[in-house]
Write an enzyme that holds these catalytic residues in place. Structure first.
Site, PDB file in Angstrom:
ATOM      1  N   ARG A 142      -0.175  -9.225  13.266  1.00 10.66           N
ATOM      2  CA  ARG A 142      -0.714  -8.220  12.260  1.00 10.66           C
ATOM      3  C   ARG A 142      -1.452  -8.802  11.279  1.00 10.66           C
ATOM      4  NH1 ARG A 142       4.043  -4.695  10.769  1.00 10.66           N
ATOM      5  NH2 ARG A 142       2.478  -3.338   9.821  1.00 10.66           N
ATOM      6  N   ARG A 170      11.608  -5.982   5.660  1.00  5.36           N
ATOM      7  CA  ARG A 170      11.258  -4.421   5.252  1.00  5.36           C
ATOM      8  C   ARG A 170      12.182  -3.484   6.191  1.00  5.36           C
ATOM      9  NH1 ARG A 170       5.274  -2.219   5.105  1.00  5.36           N
ATOM     10  NH2 ARG A 170       5.432  -2.625   7.520  1.00  5.36           N
ATOM     11  N   ARG A 185      -9.875  -0.212   8.518  1.00  6.10           N
ATOM     12  CA  ARG A 185      -9.310  -1.530   8.980  1.00  6.10           C
ATOM     13  C   ARG A 185     -10.089  -2.374   9.460  1.00  6.10           C
ATOM     14  NH1 ARG A 185      -3.199  -0.039   8.883  1.00  6.10           N
ATOM     15  NH2 ARG A 185      -2.134  -1.761   9.236  1.00  6.10           N
ATOM     16  N   LYS A 207       0.942  -1.405  -0.097  1.00 10.80           N
ATOM     17  CA  LYS A 207       0.142   0.025   0.245  1.00 10.80           C
ATOM     18  C   LYS A 207       0.920   1.220  -0.120  1.00 10.80           C
ATOM     19  CE  LYS A 207      -2.060  -1.110   3.909  1.00 10.80           C
ATOM     20  NZ  LYS A 207      -1.627  -2.293   4.368  1.00 10.80           N
ATOM     21  N   ARG A 220      10.990  -1.560  11.428  1.00  9.74           N
ATOM     22  CA  ARG A 220       9.951  -1.148  12.436  1.00  9.74           C
ATOM     23  C   ARG A 220       9.839  -2.126  13.462  1.00  9.74           C
ATOM     24  NH1 ARG A 220       4.892   0.473   8.819  1.00  9.74           N
ATOM     25  NH2 ARG A 220       3.868  -0.764  10.395  1.00  9.74           N
TER      26      ARG A 220
HETATM   27  P1  AMP Z   1       0.476   0.495   9.182  1.00 10.42           P
HETATM   28  O1  AMP Z   1       1.683   1.218   8.903  1.00 10.42           O
HETATM   29  O2  AMP Z   1      -0.702   0.648   8.379  1.00 10.42           O
HETATM   30  O3  AMP Z   1       0.751  -1.179   8.924  1.00 10.42           O
HETATM   31  O4  AMP Z   1       0.154   0.698  10.556  1.00 10.42           O
HETATM   32  C1  AMP Z   1       0.851   0.280  11.940  1.00 10.42           C
HETATM   33  C2  AMP Z   1       0.121   0.069  12.945  1.00 10.42           C
HETATM   34  O5  AMP Z   1      -0.648   1.348  13.230  1.00 10.42           O
HETATM   35  C3  AMP Z   1      -1.103  -0.867  12.940  1.00 10.42           C
HETATM   36  O6  AMP Z   1      -0.638  -2.405  13.240  1.00 10.42           O
HETATM   37  C4  AMP Z   1      -2.136  -0.697  14.124  1.00 10.42           C
HETATM   38  O7  AMP Z   1      -1.520  -0.978  15.257  1.00 10.42           O
HETATM   39  C5  AMP Z   1      -1.858   0.858  13.976  1.00 10.42           C
HETATM   40  N1  AMP Z   1      -2.917   1.209  12.737  1.00 10.42           N
HETATM   41  C6  AMP Z   1      -2.735   1.894  11.726  1.00 10.42           C
HETATM   42  N2  AMP Z   1      -4.031   2.053  11.107  1.00 10.42           N
HETATM   43  C7  AMP Z   1      -5.090   1.845  11.963  1.00 10.42           C
HETATM   44  C8  AMP Z   1      -6.294   1.783  11.793  1.00 10.42           C
HETATM   45  N3  AMP Z   1      -6.895   2.300  10.646  1.00 10.42           N
HETATM   46  N4  AMP Z   1      -6.889   1.379  12.756  1.00 10.42           N
HETATM   47  C9  AMP Z   1      -6.583   0.883  14.012  1.00 10.42           C
HETATM   48  N5  AMP Z   1      -5.188   0.912  13.891  1.00 10.42           N
HETATM   49  C10 AMP Z   1      -4.211   1.222  13.015  1.00 10.42           C
END
Ligand code: AMP
Length: 216
Positions: free
Chosen positions: A175, A131, A92, A17, A164
């Site tokens: 996740r 990553r 999400r 994404k 990360r």
């Molecule tokens: P990402 O970088 O999009 O993979 O997000 C990293 C982390 O941020 C996720 O594993 C969640 O803990 C939190 N997070 C990001 N977007 C959301 C969302 N839309 N709803 C809830 N938690 C989120």
């Protein structure tokens, strides 16, 4: 210019994404709203929200729906969203999608397309655990598929790249599990609304081609 410009990018963590947001943004100026990036910024600034979010993020869990949807609603009022936006990693859950529907309605905006990046689990885990992100500019690399030219140094800005904390194998597995349980139902939700564009694992150039021809 893109015709279909208010977009959602859905996919498991590591599905591409962020990478494809950057590629699309190079061609079309629009707002990029990554809820993960917004939360990581809160963590970096050590805000109250950041401290709470960090615990959930490091455990691979989701931040509560109302909090995240409120954040996105505020962000959608910024002027740059008038050129269109990519919601990267939001919604999400079904509840977040419903809250987004309400927010868009009240702001007089609508969704044009929901792009689902469908990638198999083995590829996801391999990608996530390899990553790396640049500490300064955020550019995404991958030790296996897209390494930095000089080990651990960003090609663009020369800063250090890092893994990360939530990309460790254990957290990546949680996740992925959260994605299947809480996020995958969105595919049916948006399919019923006739908004879905599903993209399976293909090479980068082909995906850019599809995105451009489908969205323009
Ligand atoms: P990402 O970088 O999009 O993979 O997000 C990293 C982390 O941020 C996720 O594993 C969640 O803990 C939190 N997070 C990001 N977007 C959301 C969302 N839309 N709803 C809830 N938690 C989120």
């Amino acid at each position: 210019m893109l015709k279909q410009k208010n977009l959602i990018f859905v996919g498991a963590p590591g599905a591409g994404k962020g990478t494809f947001s950057s590629l699309l943004l190079e061609r079309h100026p629009m707002a990029h709203i990554s809820t993960g990036d917004i939360l990581r910024d809160e963590v970096k600034r050590d805000t109250e929200l950041g401290r709470e979010a960090a615990k959930l993020m490091n455990a691979g869990k989701l931040v509560p729906d109302e909090i995240i949807a409120g954040m996105v609603r505020d962000r959608l009022t910024w002027a740059d969203c008038e050129n269109g936006f990519i919601l990267d990693g939001f919604p999400r859950t079904i509840r977040q999608a419903e809250l987004l529907d309400e927010a868009l309605k009240s702001l007089g905006k609508q969704l044009d397309r929901v792009v689902y990046f469908k990638v198999d689990d083995q590829t996801i885990l391999k990608r996530l655990t390899a990553r790396q992100n640049c500490k300064k500019c955020g550019k995404i690399y991958n030790k296996l598929f897209m390494p930095t030219k000089v080990e651990n140094i960003c090609d663009d800005c020369g800063s250090e790249v890092f893994q990360r904390p939530d990309d460790s194998l254990e957290t990546a597995k949680s996740r992925l599990e959260v994605f299947y349980r809480q996020t995958l139902p969105l595919i049916e939700y948006y399919s019923k609304k006739n908004l879905l564009l599903e993209i399976t694992e293909l090479d980068k150039d082909r995906i850019c081609e599809i995105l451009s021809s489908e969205l323009e």
